[in-house]
Design a protein around this motif. Structure first.
Motif, short mmCIF file in Angstrom:
data_model
loop_
_atom_site.label_atom_id
_atom_site.label_comp_id
_atom_site.label_asym_id
_atom_site.label_seq_id
_atom_site.Cartn_x
_atom_site.Cartn_y
_atom_site.Cartn_z
N LEU A 157 46.81 85.85 61.28
CA LEU A 157 46.44 86.69 60.72
C LEU A 157 46.67 86.56 59.44
CD1 LEU A 157 46.50 89.66 62.92
CD2 LEU A 157 44.42 88.27 62.45
N HIS A 158 47.92 85.94 59.13
CA HIS A 158 48.68 85.81 57.49
C HIS A 158 47.77 84.77 57.08
CE1 HIS A 158 51.36 84.82 54.39
NE2 HIS A 158 51.30 83.52 55.02
N GLN A 159 47.65 83.68 57.69
CA GLN A 159 46.82 82.39 57.04
C GLN A 159 45.33 82.94 56.98
OE1 GLN A 159 49.42 80.43 56.43
NE2 GLN A 159 48.42 78.65 56.95
N LEU A 160 44.78 83.69 57.99
CA LEU A 160 43.36 84.27 57.81
C LEU A 160 43.37 84.97 56.30
CD1 LEU A 160 40.54 84.46 58.55
CD2 LEU A 160 41.36 86.48 59.99
N ARG A 161 44.28 85.67 56.00
CA ARG A 161 44.14 86.43 54.64
C ARG A 161 44.39 85.44 53.64
NH1 ARG A 161 47.91 89.17 51.33
NH2 ARG A 161 46.99 91.08 50.37
N GLU A 162 45.02 84.62 53.73
CA GLU A 162 45.40 83.54 52.61
C GLU A 162 44.08 82.90 52.38
OE1 GLU A 162 48.03 82.96 50.61
OE2 GLU A 162 48.67 84.80 51.36
N TYR A 163 43.37 82.50 53.49
CA TYR A 163 42.08 81.70 53.48
C TYR A 163 41.05 82.69 52.60
CZ TYR A 163 37.60 80.28 55.35
OH TYR A 163 36.16 80.05 55.30
N SER A 164 40.95 84.23 53.13
CA SER A 164 40.06 84.85 52.65
C SER A 164 40.03 84.99 50.99
CB SER A 164 40.01 86.19 53.23
OG SER A 164 41.18 86.81 52.92
N ILE A 165 41.37 85.08 50.56
CA ILE A 165 41.61 85.09 49.17
C ILE A 165 41.32 83.92 48.58
CG2 ILE A 165 43.64 85.32 47.49
CD1 ILE A 165 45.13 86.76 49.33
N LYS A 166 41.67 82.85 48.93
CA LYS A 166 40.90 81.50 48.42
C LYS A 166 39.49 81.39 48.38
CE LYS A 166 45.15 78.87 49.74
NZ LYS A 166 45.57 77.49 50.77
N THR A 191 37.27 83.89 48.11
CA THR A 191 36.86 84.98 47.41
C THR A 191 37.00 84.57 46.14
OG1 THR A 191 37.34 86.80 49.00
CG2 THR A 191 37.06 87.27 46.78
N ASP A 192 38.29 83.76 45.83
CA ASP A 192 38.30 83.16 44.33
C ASP A 192 37.48 82.13 44.11
OD1 ASP A 192 40.40 85.20 43.96
OD2 ASP A 192 42.03 83.57 44.50
N ALA A 193 37.21 81.35 44.97
CA ALA A 193 36.19 80.34 44.57
C ALA A 193 34.74 80.53 44.60
CB ALA A 193 36.22 79.24 46.00
N TYR A 194 34.40 81.71 45.18
CA TYR A 194 32.89 82.25 44.96
C TYR A 194 32.96 82.76 43.71
CZ TYR A 194 30.79 81.45 49.82
OH TYR A 194 30.30 80.99 51.03
N SER A 195 33.90 83.48 43.32
CA SER A 195 34.26 84.16 42.00
C SER A 195 33.92 83.25 40.90
CB SER A 195 35.54 85.13 41.78
OG SER A 195 35.38 86.02 43.01
N GLU A 196 34.31 81.96 41.13
CA GLU A 196 34.40 81.04 39.91
C GLU A 196 32.92 80.17 39.96
OE1 GLU A 196 36.72 80.34 37.72
OE2 GLU A 196 37.89 82.05 38.31
N PHE A 197 32.08 80.79 40.95
CA PHE A 197 30.97 79.84 40.98
C PHE A 197 30.86 78.64 41.67
CE2 PHE A 197 30.26 82.74 37.45
CZ PHE A 197 29.17 83.70 37.73
N ASP A 198 32.18 78.47 42.58
CA ASP A 198 32.40 76.97 43.20
C ASP A 198 32.25 77.16 44.52
OD1 ASP A 198 33.55 74.47 43.52
OD2 ASP A 198 35.39 74.69 42.18
N ALA A 199 31.02 76.85 45.12
CA ALA A 199 30.80 76.82 46.58
C ALA A 199 31.62 75.67 47.03
CB ALA A 199 29.31 76.84 46.64
#
Length: 1001
Positions: free
Chosen positions: A748-757, A759-767
């Motif tokens: 779950l901790h790893q999943l949270r880290e994954y979701s943050i990464k 989200t950040d990538a989408y926010s940077e227009f970096d699919a």
């Protein structure tokens, strides 16, 4: 327990990259699916295999909880296409209007740059539209109200030419031409719109904008009116780029430069008939000429001056015939080499450029005409002779010199690119770029002014549509004074986020180069410049007529007295026929550049993002910026995303003649060639997302097959997750994270880290980064690590046990997080999985249920250190038995008392265990946890050691802990049910399995 004491954790997961061998390949090597049931569980060593009928294992196959799901492993051909269309119909149809109606704290506006309505959809469209849709779907999922109005650029010469086809313009009125062009554009729009919808692009397709629409034209005219009232728009007679092949003026954005254009360059002499006063006293200066070099000999008849650089050094060099040439000092030997002449041992005379002031030259082709030597800062000393032939009518810099020194600006070239009568009878009617050039060179040779002719390969502007060379000629046109806007535009641009950052520099450079913008054209199919010319007093009246013109066709249809403003009619003393209706039309870049005024909402009227190809750096990005700065003093966008072009797999520009065109319709639906199967829309979308969009984007069978294979692997993972969630209800059976196994909490901790990464990538227009993070998470954290560890617990523990429900809770969270993270890129697959996923009402769609739901509760103090420490020890264990099955060994871990020992104790409280969380993580038969290795180890024991750095409370607690391990083959037998080496004998189940089977019976 340390987990209860420690309040913060900080440790980088540096060892993750070494885990690819940890019982790996669970998904891709051992799972096969049929009839909705998964057979096989991993590396072939855990859990009973149902295929082993008649064996001891076969007796217990019904007690093993194998994955079950109706979600298909593969979906190909027509079934894939039908499934995508069904999902679009049920899940996507009302999505845009639904999200516009819901309440949201923030709006996200992506302003659609209008594609050109002049042909069928192509992969360039796909790259652009899918990028935008990925961005919009992400913003919608995370709760923002998306504002996205698709639009089309419907005007312009290419549409006009294609619409007319073989009909030509002979005998057709402007209205008839406009009607034909409108019909052509509407057909192209219909085809493109259908394709965009098939690609899964989310929008209200009934509410698009079109540049030929009356409402749009009214908004554009309002922008024109405001700019004209501020004095930013004016009429003038000055040089512009003119396309003889199109018979119209062109803006710089409508040019493409051919780097392989071949010009007939010449060296020619202009004899000095009056020496400059500062050097007239020099006795050795006789028969002096200035030497010019030009790649456009046809402009020589229009020469009005020769320019020099005031602060540069020049030399007077004697030729073999004793005549003397003046040119830049630095080029004495290079020019001599080019002319194949021998200069004197030293130049006759050196002089500063400023000493040339006041000199007068004889025009080489026009008798009795004299031209001055003039200073000019645009003169380059890097090439040529440093003496620049200046024809104000046929050069932008030349025109600036003419404006400064009041030189004539006489145009000798007509609209067909031929010499007119001002050029004289010898040249009249000759095409300047062909026979006209021949004749001018011949005239120079005849009068002795031609020193040398040579071919010159250089970059030259071409009409971007007809692919023919343009000329520079003066014309009376409408202009925007961009010089007065540039500083404000550059200041506004500094506040705009531009991706990639290098594109901002290109934008600024282009703004600097643009001193004025020609916005009038001489065609029929663009929005008309609604102005009148009063031939009686030569005054020009600009008339916007917002209340009259429902569309610009009215300008051609209605009588003049209806169109003239009332205040003008009151002043009319003569006949209305004194007023001539203007026939110029607007530049399509002004046409589309005013789209912000017609499309963006009044609340902010700035888009969060513009996303277009790099060709728009000099096009729509710039025209939008300049018009918005002129009217509102602010940029129309907060962010610019500049992507590359789609090219073939060899990196070549796509061309029908080369046979390398990739049709997006063929990609989706398949082609006649067996090598082009039906990939579906999601493969096209994956290709877009995975590409490095900031460079040229290659597409072809290799890229598409790779995308298909990647999606297939992803489906495999999703099927595994769905199969192991069979019968699980997250609403009633989920386990609280505090009660979970530590490895489950860690995931779950790893999943949270994954979701943050993500989200950040989408926010940077970096699919592309989204896909890389996704693939790393699946292959490293899930398939090779977590799935390998939990498979025994999933398949062989009691169905309702805390341990099994614990990992099912995690699997459901992982499934939910993964499908939400891929939804912007693969909306069809995400919705398909969501239909099979537990925990929501039937018929509910993923896109109406929000973004990844992660919790800060999932990050527990000490948790990461405990699992990471165990993983470090496991690395040492597995590296000690390369290629062997860890389940066949007993592992002894010796750690001196301290933090690391306490961390391992949190995973295994008893000294020795076959079923502890530590034993599960190690995947060994038995784990012994002690403070030192026993002295009576067997001779075949394998020893290893290592250290693990514990870093807690931001570095306040640091301990580099050592550990030793001993690995010995286990003496236990393999359990016939779970296939772990934990049974007393081969025909007897292990204690855990005995309990499960007895409970089942």
């Amino acid at each position: 327990m340390l987990l209860c004491r420690v309040s913060a954790v900080s440790h980088a997961l540096a060892r993750w990259g070494r885990r690819s061998h940890l019982g790996g390949g669970l998904l891709h090597r051992a799972l096969s699916f049929s009839s909705g049931r998964c057979h096989g569980v991993g590396s072939g060593e855990s859990s009973a295999q149902p295929s082993e009928t008649g064996s001891a294992q076969g007796l217990y196959r019904d007690t093993v909880l194998l994955p079950r799901t109706e979600f298909p492993m593969k979906l190909t051909g027509q079934k894939l296409l039908d499934r995508e269309l069904e999902i679009q119909k049920c899940g996507f149809a009302d999505l845009y209007s639904w999200q516009r109606e819901r309440k949201a704290k923030k709006e996200f506006c992506l302003h659609d740059g209008p594609p050109y309505a002049n042909g069928d959809p192509h992969v360039g469209h796909a790259l652009n539209k899918i990028l935008k849709d990925i961005c919009n779907r992400f913003e919608m999922l995370r709760g923002r109200q998306v504002h996205y109005i698709p639009g089309w650029d419907c005007h312009g010469l290419p549409i006009e030419l294609k619409a007319l086809g073989e009909l030509g313009t002979s005998g057709l009125s402007p209205l008839q031409i406009r009607q034909k062009a409108r019909e052509f554009a509407e057909g192209a729009i219909a085809r493109q719109k259908a394709a965009f919808q098939r690609w899964g692009v989310m929008a209200d397709w009934d509410q698009c904008y079109y540049t030929f629409d009356g409402v749009y034209e009214a908004a554009q005219l309002k922008v024109f009116q405001e700019m004209h009232s501020k004095g930013l728009i004016y009429q003038d007679y000055k040089p512009i780029f003119w396309s003889p092949s199109s018979r119209t003026a062109l803006a710089e954005a409508e040019l493409e430069y051919n780097p392989e254009h071949v010009s007939r360059a010449i060296y020619a002499t202009f004899p000095l008939v009056r020496l400059p006063p500062k050097i007239a006293s020099e006795k050795d200066l006789e028969s002096v000429s200035v030497l010019v070099w030009t790649t456009q000999p046809w402009t020589i008849p229009a020469n009005e001056a020769v320019c020099y650089m005031p602060n540069a050094q020049y030399s007077v060099v004697k030729r073999a015939d004793n005549s003397q040439l003046t040119y830049r000092h630095a080029a004495v030997f290079s020019v001599s080499y080019q002319l194949q002449t021998e200069p004197c041992k030293c130049p006759v005379f050196y002089l500063q450029g400023s000493e040339l002031e006041g000199g007068i030259c004889k025009h080489p082709t026009i008798p009795d005409k004299e031209v001055p030597l003039l200073p000019a800062n645009h003169v380059t000393m890097a090439k040529g002779t440093g003496m620049v032939h200046t024809a104000p009518a046929h050069g932008m810099d030349d025109y600036s010199v003419a404006s400064q020194f009041k030189l004539p600006v006489e145009c000798m070239v007509d609209e067909d690119g031929k010499f007119n009568d001002l050029a004289g009878p010898e040249l009249q009617s000759l095409p300047v770029m062909r026979e006209g050039t021949d004749k001018v060179i011949s005239m120079l040779r005849d009068c002795g002014a031609l020193v040398k002719e040579e071919p010159c390969v250089h970059s030259y502007p071409y009409d971007w549509r007809t692919k023919q060379p343009v000329v520079i000629r003066p014309s009376k046109q409408w202009f925007i004074n961009t010089e007065s806007l540039k500083d404000k535009a550059k200041e506004a641009l500094q506040k705009v986020r531009v991706l990639p950052e290098s594109a901002k520099g290109s934008l600024l450079v282009m703004l600097d180069r643009r001193t004025y913008w020609c916005i009038s054209r001489q065609r029929s199919w663009v929005h008309t410049l609604t102005f009148f010319k009063d031939i009686s007093d030569t005054h020009t009246h600009t008339n916007v007529l917002l209340d009259v013109l429902l569309n610009s066709d009215c300008w051609w249809e209605l009588p003049i007295e209806t169109l003239l403003p009332p205040e003008v009619l009151k002043q009319v003393t003569g006949p209305v026929t004194d007023y001539i209706r203007g026939e110029d039309v607007l530049d399509i870049w002004f046409d589309s550049g005013a789209s912000w005024a017609a499309v963006l909402e009044e609340s902010d009227s700035r888009a969060d993002a513009y996303v277009e190809g790099k060709d728009q750096i000099g096009g729509w990005f710039q025209s939008s910026l300049l018009t918005s700065i002129a009217v509102r003093n602010k940029a129309p966008y907060k962010s610019l995303v500049v992507h590359g072009f789609a090219v073939s797999e060899k990196g070549e520009k796509m061309s029908k003649s080369l046979g390398n065109v990739v049709d997006p319709d063929t990609i989706i639906n398949g082609g006649k060639d067996p090598s082009m199967p039906a990939y579906g829309a999601d493969v096209l979308r994956w290709w877009v997302a995975e590409s490095n969009i900031f460079s040229e984007v290659q597409i072809g069978p290799t890229a598409l097959n790779s995308a298909r294979d990647s999606i297939s692997k992803l489906r495999n993972t999703l099927k595994f997750l769905l199969g192991n969630l069979h019968g699980f209800d997250p609403l009633t059976q989920a386990v609280d994270p505090k009660e979970m196994h530590y490895i489950d909490q860690y995931m779950l901790h790893q999943l949270r880290e994954y979701s943050i990464k993500v989200t950040d990538a989408y926010s940077e227009f970096d699919a592309g980064r989204v896909i890389r993070v996704l693939q790393a998470f699946i292959s490293r954290d899930l398939s090779s690590f977590y799935f390998s560890i939990i498979k025994d617990r999933l398949y062989c523990d009691p169905e309702d046990s805390l341990g099994r429900r614990s990992c099912q809770t995690v699997l459901e969270e992982v499934l939910d997080g993964v499908i939400r993270s891929i939804a912007p890129i693969l909306p069809h697959l995400a919705e398909e999985v969501y239909l099979h996923a537990p925990g929501h009402d039937k018929g509910e769609t993923l896109f109406k249920s929000g973004w990844i739901k992660s919790s800060s509760v999932w990050r527990r103090p000490g948790l990461e250190e405990a699992v990471e420490g165990a993983c470090a020890i496991r690395d040492s264990f597995l590296s000690s038995i390369p290629g062997k099955n860890a389940a066949q060994y007993d592992l002894t871990i010796a750690i001196e008392p301290g933090l690391l020992f306490e961390l391992m104790e949190s995973l295994q409280e008893e000294p020795s265990s076959t079923s502890s969380q530590l034993a599960e993580l190690m995947m060994a038969a038995r784990v012994n946890l002690t403070s030192e290795l026993p002295r009576d180890l067997p001779p075949d024991a394998i020893l290893n050691h290592g250290t693990f750095l514990i870093n807690l409370e931001g570095g306040v607690i640091r301990e580099d802990s050592a550990y030793n391990i001993a690995v010995v083959p286990t003496s236990a037998s393999r359990c016939p049910r779970c296939r772990r080496y934990t049974a007393e004998s081969a025909d007897c189940m292990c204690p855990r399995c005995q309990a499960v089977v007895s409970q089942a019976h």
